[in-house]
Enzyme design. Structure first.
Site, PDB file in Angstrom:
ATOM      1  N   HIS A 166      44.049  32.760  35.392  1.00 22.53           N
ATOM      2  CA  HIS A 166      45.281  32.863  34.485  1.00 22.53           C
ATOM      3  C   HIS A 166      46.469  32.385  35.775  1.00 22.53           C
ATOM      4  O   HIS A 166      46.144  33.088  36.759  1.00 22.53           O
ATOM      5  CB  HIS A 166      45.250  33.991  33.761  1.00 22.53           C
ATOM      6  CG  HIS A 166      46.447  34.379  32.917  1.00 22.53           C
ATOM      7  ND1 HIS A 166      47.113  35.492  32.677  1.00 22.53           N
ATOM      8  CD2 HIS A 166      47.325  33.407  32.336  1.00 22.53           C
ATOM      9  CE1 HIS A 166      47.953  35.587  31.823  1.00 22.53           C
ATOM     10  NE2 HIS A 166      48.344  34.403  31.605  1.00 22.53           N
TER      11      HIS A 166
ATOM     12  N   ARG B 187      38.529  33.364  32.996  1.00 20.97           N
ATOM     13  CA  ARG B 187      40.057  33.374  33.521  1.00 20.97           C
ATOM     14  C   ARG B 187      40.573  34.630  33.988  1.00 20.97           C
ATOM     15  O   ARG B 187      41.878  34.825  33.622  1.00 20.97           O
ATOM     16  CB  ARG B 187      40.698  32.789  32.014  1.00 20.97           C
ATOM     17  CG  ARG B 187      40.045  31.345  31.920  1.00 20.97           C
ATOM     18  CD  ARG B 187      41.059  30.463  30.991  1.00 20.97           C
ATOM     19  NE  ARG B 187      42.571  30.378  31.472  1.00 20.97           N
ATOM     20  CZ  ARG B 187      43.554  30.973  31.383  1.00 20.97           C
ATOM     21  NH1 ARG B 187      43.466  32.061  30.370  1.00 20.97           N
ATOM     22  NH2 ARG B 187      44.482  30.867  32.041  1.00 20.97           N
TER      23      ARG B 187
ATOM     24  N   ASP C 208      54.281  35.214  34.004  1.00 21.68           N
ATOM     25  CA  ASP C 208      54.225  36.655  34.028  1.00 21.68           C
ATOM     26  C   ASP C 208      53.321  37.275  35.385  1.00 21.68           C
ATOM     27  O   ASP C 208      53.294  38.533  35.640  1.00 21.68           O
ATOM     28  CB  ASP C 208      53.867  37.374  32.757  1.00 21.68           C
ATOM     29  CG  ASP C 208      52.797  36.849  32.265  1.00 21.68           C
ATOM     30  OD1 ASP C 208      52.803  35.594  31.776  1.00 21.68           O
ATOM     31  OD2 ASP C 208      51.576  37.500  31.991  1.00 21.68           O
TER      32      ASP C 208
ATOM     33  N   ARG D 199      47.249  21.016  30.336  1.00 22.54           N
ATOM     34  CA  ARG D 199      47.080  21.700  29.056  1.00 22.54           C
ATOM     35  C   ARG D 199      48.097  21.287  27.884  1.00 22.54           C
ATOM     36  O   ARG D 199      49.317  20.982  28.279  1.00 22.54           O
ATOM     37  CB  ARG D 199      47.343  23.249  29.192  1.00 22.54           C
ATOM     38  CG  ARG D 199      47.195  24.077  28.131  1.00 22.54           C
ATOM     39  CD  ARG D 199      47.609  25.679  28.112  1.00 22.54           C
ATOM     40  NE  ARG D 199      48.766  25.639  27.829  1.00 22.54           N
ATOM     41  CZ  ARG D 199      49.282  27.103  27.395  1.00 22.54           C
ATOM     42  NH1 ARG D 199      48.414  28.118  28.039  1.00 22.54           N
ATOM     43  NH2 ARG D 199      50.195  27.212  27.139  1.00 22.54           N
TER      44      ARG D 199
ATOM     45  N   GLU E 228      40.528  27.377  25.290  1.00 21.65           N
ATOM     46  CA  GLU E 228      40.629  28.672  25.903  1.00 21.65           C
ATOM     47  C   GLU E 228      40.919  29.859  24.686  1.00 21.65           C
ATOM     48  O   GLU E 228      41.573  29.393  23.802  1.00 21.65           O
ATOM     49  CB  GLU E 228      41.832  28.582  26.764  1.00 21.65           C
ATOM     50  CG  GLU E 228      42.458  29.871  27.321  1.00 21.65           C
ATOM     51  CD  GLU E 228      43.727  29.633  28.147  1.00 21.65           C
ATOM     52  OE1 GLU E 228      43.734  28.477  28.697  1.00 21.65           O
ATOM     53  OE2 GLU E 228      44.537  30.566  28.265  1.00 21.65           O
TER      54      GLU E 228
ATOM     55  N   GLU F 293      41.971  35.887  30.263  1.00 18.57           N
ATOM     56  CA  GLU F 293      42.922  36.686  30.635  1.00 18.57           C
ATOM     57  C   GLU F 293      43.456  37.829  30.570  1.00 18.57           C
ATOM     58  O   GLU F 293      44.275  38.589  31.032  1.00 18.57           O
ATOM     59  CB  GLU F 293      44.229  35.441  30.397  1.00 18.57           C
ATOM     60  CG  GLU F 293      44.687  35.535  28.945  1.00 18.57           C
ATOM     61  CD  GLU F 293      45.571  34.233  28.507  1.00 18.57           C
ATOM     62  OE1 GLU F 293      45.576  33.352  29.073  1.00 18.57           O
ATOM     63  OE2 GLU F 293      46.550  34.815  27.677  1.00 18.57           O
TER      64      GLU F 293
ATOM     65  N   ASP G 195      44.889  25.696  24.781  1.00 16.58           N
ATOM     66  CA  ASP G 195      44.841  27.313  24.445  1.00 16.58           C
ATOM     67  C   ASP G 195      44.760  27.643  23.229  1.00 16.58           C
ATOM     68  O   ASP G 195      45.729  27.440  22.424  1.00 16.58           O
ATOM     69  CB  ASP G 195      46.027  27.998  25.217  1.00 16.58           C
ATOM     70  CG  ASP G 195      45.746  29.372  25.444  1.00 16.58           C
ATOM     71  OD1 ASP G 195      45.026  29.984  24.614  1.00 16.58           O
ATOM     72  OD2 ASP G 195      46.581  29.993  26.571  1.00 16.58           O
TER      73      ASP G 195
ATOM     74  N   ASN H 220      52.827  42.355  31.483  1.00 11.11           N
ATOM     75  CA  ASN H 220      53.899  41.544  30.660  1.00 11.11           C
ATOM     76  C   ASN H 220      54.262  42.701  29.655  1.00 11.11           C
ATOM     77  O   ASN H 220      53.190  42.613  28.559  1.00 11.11           O
ATOM     78  CB  ASN H 220      53.559  40.219  30.079  1.00 11.11           C
ATOM     79  CG  ASN H 220      54.658  39.278  29.900  1.00 11.11           C
ATOM     80  OD1 ASN H 220      55.793  40.051  30.156  1.00 11.11           O
ATOM     81  ND2 ASN H 220      54.539  38.017  29.597  1.00 11.11           N
TER      82      ASN H 220
ATOM     83  N   HIS I  19      51.272  22.884  32.177  1.00 14.79           N
ATOM     84  CA  HIS I  19      51.465  23.209  30.744  1.00 14.79           C
ATOM     85  C   HIS I  19      52.411  21.728  30.213  1.00 14.79           C
ATOM     86  O   HIS I  19      53.423  21.731  30.461  1.00 14.79           O
ATOM     87  CB  HIS I  19      52.121  24.246  30.250  1.00 14.79           C
ATOM     88  CG  HIS I  19      51.586  25.576  30.413  1.00 14.79           C
ATOM     89  ND1 HIS I  19      51.861  26.717  30.212  1.00 14.79           N
ATOM     90  CD2 HIS I  19      50.524  26.050  31.186  1.00 14.79           C
ATOM     91  CE1 HIS I  19      50.924  27.836  30.392  1.00 14.79           C
ATOM     92  NE2 HIS I  19      50.112  27.161  31.033  1.00 14.79           N
TER      93      HIS I  19
ATOM     94  N   HIS J  54      44.627  30.814  22.096  1.00 16.85           N
ATOM     95  CA  HIS J  54      45.484  32.163  22.151  1.00 16.85           C
ATOM     96  C   HIS J  54      44.787  33.142  21.008  1.00 16.85           C
ATOM     97  O   HIS J  54      45.767  33.789  20.272  1.00 16.85           O
ATOM     98  CB  HIS J  54      46.918  31.886  21.866  1.00 16.85           C
ATOM     99  CG  HIS J  54      47.574  32.766  23.110  1.00 16.85           C
ATOM    100  ND1 HIS J  54      48.202  33.589  22.615  1.00 16.85           N
ATOM    101  CD2 HIS J  54      47.805  32.648  24.436  1.00 16.85           C
ATOM    102  CE1 HIS J  54      48.887  34.488  23.519  1.00 16.85           C
ATOM    103  NE2 HIS J  54      48.713  33.644  24.698  1.00 16.85           N
TER     104      HIS J  54
ATOM    105  N   GLU K 289      45.352  27.824  36.762  1.00 17.53           N
ATOM    106  CA  GLU K 289      46.756  27.472  36.015  1.00 17.53           C
ATOM    107  C   GLU K 289      47.612  27.509  36.814  1.00 17.53           C
ATOM    108  O   GLU K 289      48.029  28.395  37.745  1.00 17.53           O
ATOM    109  CB  GLU K 289      46.622  28.592  34.953  1.00 17.53           C
ATOM    110  CG  GLU K 289      47.954  28.315  33.921  1.00 17.53           C
ATOM    111  CD  GLU K 289      47.972  29.271  32.898  1.00 17.53           C
ATOM    112  OE1 GLU K 289      47.419  30.448  32.909  1.00 17.53           O
ATOM    113  OE2 GLU K 289      48.694  29.001  31.986  1.00 17.53           O
TER     114      GLU K 289
HETATM  115  C1  GCO Z   1      48.169  31.485  29.565  1.00 15.55           C
HETATM  116  C2  GCO Z   1      48.376  32.536  28.733  1.00 15.55           C
HETATM  117  C3  GCO Z   1      49.920  33.170  28.633  1.00 15.55           C
HETATM  118  C4  GCO Z   1      50.195  34.388  28.077  1.00 15.55           C
HETATM  119  C5  GCO Z   1      51.040  35.159  28.747  1.00 15.55           C
HETATM  120  C6  GCO Z   1      50.876  36.766  28.254  1.00 15.55           C
HETATM  121  O1  GCO Z   1      47.117  30.728  29.262  1.00 15.55           O
HETATM  122  O2  GCO Z   1      48.788  30.938  30.246  1.00 15.55           O
HETATM  123  O3  GCO Z   1      47.725  32.473  27.448  1.00 15.55           O
HETATM  124  O4  GCO Z   1      50.830  32.057  28.152  1.00 15.55           O
HETATM  125  O5  GCO Z   1      50.250  34.279  26.623  1.00 15.55           O
HETATM  126  O6  GCO Z   1      50.676  35.363  30.172  1.00 15.55           O
HETATM  127  O7  GCO Z   1      51.888  37.372  29.043  1.00 15.55           O
HETATM  128 MG    MG Z   2      46.222  31.686  27.733  1.00 12.62          MG
END
Ligand code: GCO
Ligand code: MG
Length: 402
Positions: A312, A283, A316, A147, A236, A262, A210, A37, A122, A212, A339
């Site tokens: 993951h 992941r 993307d 999530r 996560e 991820e 998440d 991505n 999600h 992040h 996911e």
């Molecule tokens: C998730 C991820 C995504 C990423 C994305 C980046 O847990 O699904 O954090 O949302 O941000 O795949 O390209």
């Molecule tokens: Mg994530």
């Protein structure tokens, strides 16, 4: 059997994807995903300019040897571009082998370990109330694991919360958008969100969240501790994972399970995390971690330490990766969860696939190989358009992790 031709396609049916097709002298072809991505063209060039010329004439059944040739043979190791390119080749070779032997790839990976693959979806909302509505909607759709992300008071935007309801796609066309961030407001809001979700939906449903990569280890420890009463399936990416021992500190303070990986591209990114049992779920994905060949090694190593997988599966990752992930999830013993972020209708049309969702589980289907195809004619209507993931700044302007 010999590889006679291989080429890369870059298209944008809803979002950008890098797809590899490998052809053989027996008319069988294989598909692989090389999407990274925001950095798609780098993988496409790595494949076209450096990898594909080395494949012509090789026996596509020698998957391990080709993997080692591309990994060790390049001298320069690892990194997301390299490992996504190797993954694309690897997926295509497993696809070819399955088709040639008339069997789904999960049979080549050891056979079925389970009937269905539990997936999480999600749910999000601009505030707690909207997030609760979205959880209700996804529960109704049959998901058993959800999530949950919600807007943070005082912040105009945050990770995981789409501008419209129903669909969240972080990459945007044009140059990177800037998000804003403040850790304290976030930490104050998350426990209240999960208290409310448990109050309304009870204990049965699995809940995930998440972070992040936005917290320091001690902040993540605080969050994990405060979320303990709500029994999350995992938090996560609580903190950036370059410093693997950062997770030791989180682990010492909380029993909330931890998932990470991820952005990892090899076992070495998770080596200390796994062998020290600082995490519960790994992941890493088939596309960014060197394909099925390497992901299987990560999973087998993790299995020794009671670590399960949780691949993951954001949009993307193309449907080719989703198909490969579902074969993997069906076969390995230490599967945890997968996911699932459904693709846009245009994406699904370009990549017809055998996999499907039913009652909270996904199934890879029983077609030989990965059970995925690629409609190149339709794909040619969706030209690649430069797009980036957002960047993140604190309210004082400091650039931070997105
Ligand atoms: C998730 C991820 C995504 C990423 C994305 C980046 O847990 O699904 O954090 O949302 O941000 O795949 O390209
Ligand atoms: Mg994530």
């Amino acid at each position: 059997m010999k590889i006679t031709n291989a080429y890369v396609n870059i298209c944008s049916p809803g979002r950008n994807f890098v797809t590899l097709k490998i052809e053989t002298d027996q008319g069988i072809y294989g598909l692989g995903d090389g999407t990274l991505n925001g950095r798609e063209l780098a993988v496409a060039s790595y494949l076209t300019d450096h990898v594909l010329p080395c494949l012509i004439g090789r026996d596509p059944f020698q998957i391990e040897d080709i993997w080692q040739y591309l990994y060790r043979g390049a001298y320069w190791r690892r990194g997301p571009v390299t490992m996504s390119a190797i993954a694309a080749v690897d997926m295509a070779l497993w696809d070819i082998k399955g088709k040639a032997l008339h069997t789904p790839v999960y049979n080549l990976l050891g056979g079925r370990s389970r009937q269905g693959v539990m997936v999480y979806c999600h749910a999000f909302g601009k505030d707690i109330h909207a997030a609760l509505e979205d959880v209700a909607k996804h529960k109704e759709m049959g998901y058993r694991a959800i999530r949950v992300q919600s807007g943070v008071p005082g912040l105009k935007s945050t990770y995981g919360v789409g501008k419209t309801t129903g669909y969240y796609e972080p990459a945007e066309r044009g140059l990177p958008t800037e998000y804003e961030w403040e850790t304290e407001s976030y930490l104050r809001s998350v426990p209240g969100l999960f208290a409310k979700v448990r109050e309304v939906f009870g204990e049965e449903i699995h809940l995930l969240h998440d972070c992040h990569h936005r917290l320091t280890p001690i902040e993540a420890a605080r969050l994990g501790k405060e979320l303990e009463p709500f029994h999350l399936f995992w938090i996560e990416d609580p903190t950036p994972a370059e410093l693997q021992e950062g997770f030791k500190l989180i682990r010492q303070h909380t029993t909330t399970p931890i998932a990470v990986g991820e952005v990892f591209n090899s076992l070495w990114d998770a080596h200390d995390l796994i062998r020290n049992q600082w995490i519960d779920y790994i992941r890493a994905t088939v596309v960014h971690a060197g394909g099925l060949t390497h992901l299987k090694k990560i999973a087998d190593f993790a299995d020794l330490y009671h670590v399960k997988t949780g691949c993951h599966g954001a949009t993307d990752l193309s449907p080719v990766s989703m198909a490969a992930a579902l074969h993997f999830d069906t076969a390995i013993h230490n599967f945890g969860i997968q996911e699932h972020m459904p693709h846009a209708a245009e994406t699904d049309a370009v990549f017809p696939h055998a996999y499907f969702f039913k009652d909270g589980y996904m199934y890879p289907g029983d077609k030989p190989g990965l059970g995925i195809d690629f409609d190149e004619k339709l794909a040619s209507q969706y030209e690649y358009q430069r797009a980036y993931l957002p960047v993140n700044r604190r309210q004082d302007g400091t650039l931070t992790d997105w």
